[in-house]
Scaffold this motif. Structure first.
Motif, short mmCIF file in Angstrom:
data_model
loop_
_atom_site.label_atom_id
_atom_site.label_comp_id
_atom_site.label_asym_id
_atom_site.label_seq_id
_atom_site.Cartn_x
_atom_site.Cartn_y
_atom_site.Cartn_z
N ALA A 1 71.15 -28.46 111.29
CA ALA A 1 70.47 -29.71 110.71
C ALA A 1 69.12 -29.19 110.62
N ILE A 2 68.60 -29.90 109.41
CA ILE A 2 67.28 -29.58 108.99
C ILE A 2 66.20 -29.86 110.34
N GLY A 3 65.33 -28.86 110.64
CA GLY A 3 64.50 -28.79 111.78
C GLY A 3 64.71 -28.53 112.97
N ASP A 4 66.32 -27.69 113.04
CA ASP A 4 66.65 -27.25 114.08
C ASP A 4 65.98 -25.75 114.30
N THR A 5 65.62 -25.23 115.79
CA THR A 5 65.13 -24.14 115.97
C THR A 5 66.25 -23.34 116.16
N CYS A 6 66.15 -22.13 115.64
CA CYS A 6 67.02 -20.94 115.68
C CYS A 6 66.88 -20.19 117.21
N GLU A 7 68.03 -19.33 117.34
CA GLU A 7 67.75 -18.57 118.72
C GLU A 7 66.29 -17.72 118.59
N ASP A 8 66.08 -17.28 117.37
CA ASP A 8 65.16 -16.22 117.50
C ASP A 8 63.77 -16.96 117.24
N GLY B 1 65.77 -25.93 105.51
CA GLY B 1 66.72 -26.61 104.29
C GLY B 1 66.80 -25.39 103.31
N LEU B 2 67.29 -25.81 102.04
CA LEU B 2 67.69 -25.04 101.31
C LEU B 2 66.55 -24.58 100.14
N SER B 3 66.34 -23.47 100.11
CA SER B 3 65.44 -22.80 99.14
C SER B 3 65.91 -23.30 97.61
N PRO B 4 65.14 -23.67 96.65
CA PRO B 4 65.60 -24.05 95.47
C PRO B 4 65.76 -22.48 94.59
N ASP B 5 65.29 -21.33 95.23
CA ASP B 5 65.63 -19.93 94.81
C ASP B 5 66.84 -19.80 95.01
N GLY B 6 67.84 -20.08 94.43
CA GLY B 6 69.20 -19.86 94.69
C GLY B 6 70.18 -20.92 95.69
N ALA C 1 56.87 -20.49 96.91
CA ALA C 1 56.75 -20.82 95.50
C ALA C 1 56.46 -22.59 95.69
N GLN C 2 55.76 -23.19 94.80
CA GLN C 2 55.48 -24.44 94.72
C GLN C 2 56.69 -25.16 95.16
N ASP C 3 57.86 -25.17 94.57
CA ASP C 3 58.98 -26.03 94.89
C ASP C 3 59.43 -25.64 96.43
N GLU C 4 59.62 -24.37 96.99
CA GLU C 4 59.91 -24.11 98.10
C GLU C 4 58.95 -24.63 98.95
N LEU C 5 57.58 -24.80 98.78
CA LEU C 5 56.65 -25.72 99.68
C LEU C 5 56.79 -26.84 99.54
N ASN C 6 57.48 -27.60 98.47
CA ASN C 6 57.74 -28.92 98.65
C ASN C 6 59.22 -29.33 99.40
N VAL C 7 59.72 -28.50 99.67
CA VAL C 7 60.99 -28.46 100.69
C VAL C 7 60.36 -28.72 102.04
N LEU C 8 59.31 -27.66 102.29
CA LEU C 8 58.85 -28.21 103.67
C LEU C 8 58.22 -29.57 103.74
N TYR C 9 57.33 -29.84 102.73
CA TYR C 9 56.80 -31.08 102.62
C TYR C 9 57.90 -32.31 103.06
N THR C 10 58.87 -32.28 102.08
CA THR C 10 59.93 -33.33 102.06
C THR C 10 60.60 -33.20 103.53
N ASN C 11 60.57 -32.11 104.22
CA ASN C 11 61.29 -32.04 105.52
C ASN C 11 60.30 -31.94 106.70
N LYS C 12 59.15 -32.40 106.55
CA LYS C 12 58.03 -32.03 107.38
C LYS C 12 58.42 -32.79 108.84
N ASN C 13 58.95 -34.03 108.80
CA ASN C 13 59.09 -34.97 109.94
C ASN C 13 60.48 -34.68 110.29
N MET C 14 61.42 -33.77 109.93
CA MET C 14 62.65 -33.47 110.53
C MET C 14 62.75 -32.54 111.92
N GLY C 15 63.30 -33.21 112.83
CA GLY C 15 63.69 -32.29 113.83
C GLY C 15 62.22 -31.69 114.42
N ASP C 16 62.56 -30.18 114.72
CA ASP C 16 61.41 -29.44 115.31
C ASP C 16 60.31 -29.19 114.38
#
Length: 242
Positions: free
Chosen positions: A69-76, A82-87, A174-189
């Motif tokens: 899920a978006i906001g999940d902390t990985c083992e590392d 979320g998904l990068s708009p670059d691919g 990049a700008q649109d990748e940064l916007n993914v962070l903004y959009t999901n900033k309140n998700m999970g961790d």
């Protein structure tokens, strides 16, 4: 175990029939290919029995074929953002901004501006130019622009030089990748890990997308506004990797 009722038998053209080995469970001749529905793999009948051609890749954040899920902390210790708009591939970020609330300039902090030979990111997300999405390529370009009068490009240099959570392939989004962070900033961790208070420069984050000779794209995380800001200004940095 479920097996399909049909399989493709690939004849071994130059091998005598009597030399062909047989595979069991299910029974099949040498060279047959089946799809094992229980394990989601294609398998071929070899002289050593059934062998898998490949397995579906596991997600590095969960160790399974299911996405986190978006906001999940990985083992590392990194966080799935979320998904990068670059691919449209999984993107991860650090659990905090650059250490100690430090701010970084987009260039070297001077007005010795360079008009970089990268396509201008002129519009808000989703941006028209590729450089609005390609943060990894943008960062590599900026880090390699050693001959420019306003080198080094501090924000990109920071992310490129970062080694964290077992990885050294971080970059300035990049700008649109940064916007993914903004959009999901309140998700999970991710919740509560961004600066959303105060006036400029507080809550402003640099992207690696340039707009013109004097300015680059940044986003204000308290309200989400994207805009053009002078390259010499000090803003927060949050690095990502794919």
């Amino acid at each position: 175990m479920r097996w399909p009722t049909l399989y493709i038998a690939l004849a071994m053209i130059f091998m005598p029939i009597q030399a062909q080995a047989q595979c069991a469970n299910p029974s099949a001749p040498l060279g047959a290919i089946i799809f094992n529905e229980d394990h989601d793999v294609y398998q071929g009948c070899t002289t050593q029995g059934w062998w898998s051609f490949h397995e579906y890749p596991t997600h590095p954040c969960t160790g399974t074929t299911s996405d986190p899920a978006i906001g999940d902390t990985c083992e590392d210790g990194s966080i799935y953002a979320g998904l990068s708009p670059d691919g449209d591939v999984p993107m991860y970020t650090t659990p905090a901004d650059a250490p100690g609330g430090a701010t970084y300039t987009w260039n070297d902090g001077t007005s010795n501006y360079t008009y970089m030979s990268m396509a201008n990111c002129m519009d808000a997300s989703p941006g028209t130019a590729a450089t609005c999405q390609t943060g990894e390529a943008n960062t590599a370009f900026l880090v390699g622009a050693t001959g420019e009068p306003d080198y080094p490009f501090a924000a990109a240099e920071y992310c490129d030089g970062l080694t964290a959570h077992g990885y050294s392939d971080w970059y300035l989004p990049a700008q649109d990748e940064l916007n993914v962070l903004y959009t999901n900033k309140n998700m999970g961790d991710l919740n509560g890990t961004f600066n959303e208070t105060g006036s400029i420069p507080a809550s402003y984050y640099w992207s690696s997308s340039e707009i013109d000779i004097t300015s680059a794209r940044a986003q204000r995380f308290s309200v989400g506004n994207q805009g053009s800001y002078g390259k010499f200004g000090g803003f927060a940095v949050r690095c990502v990797r794919r």
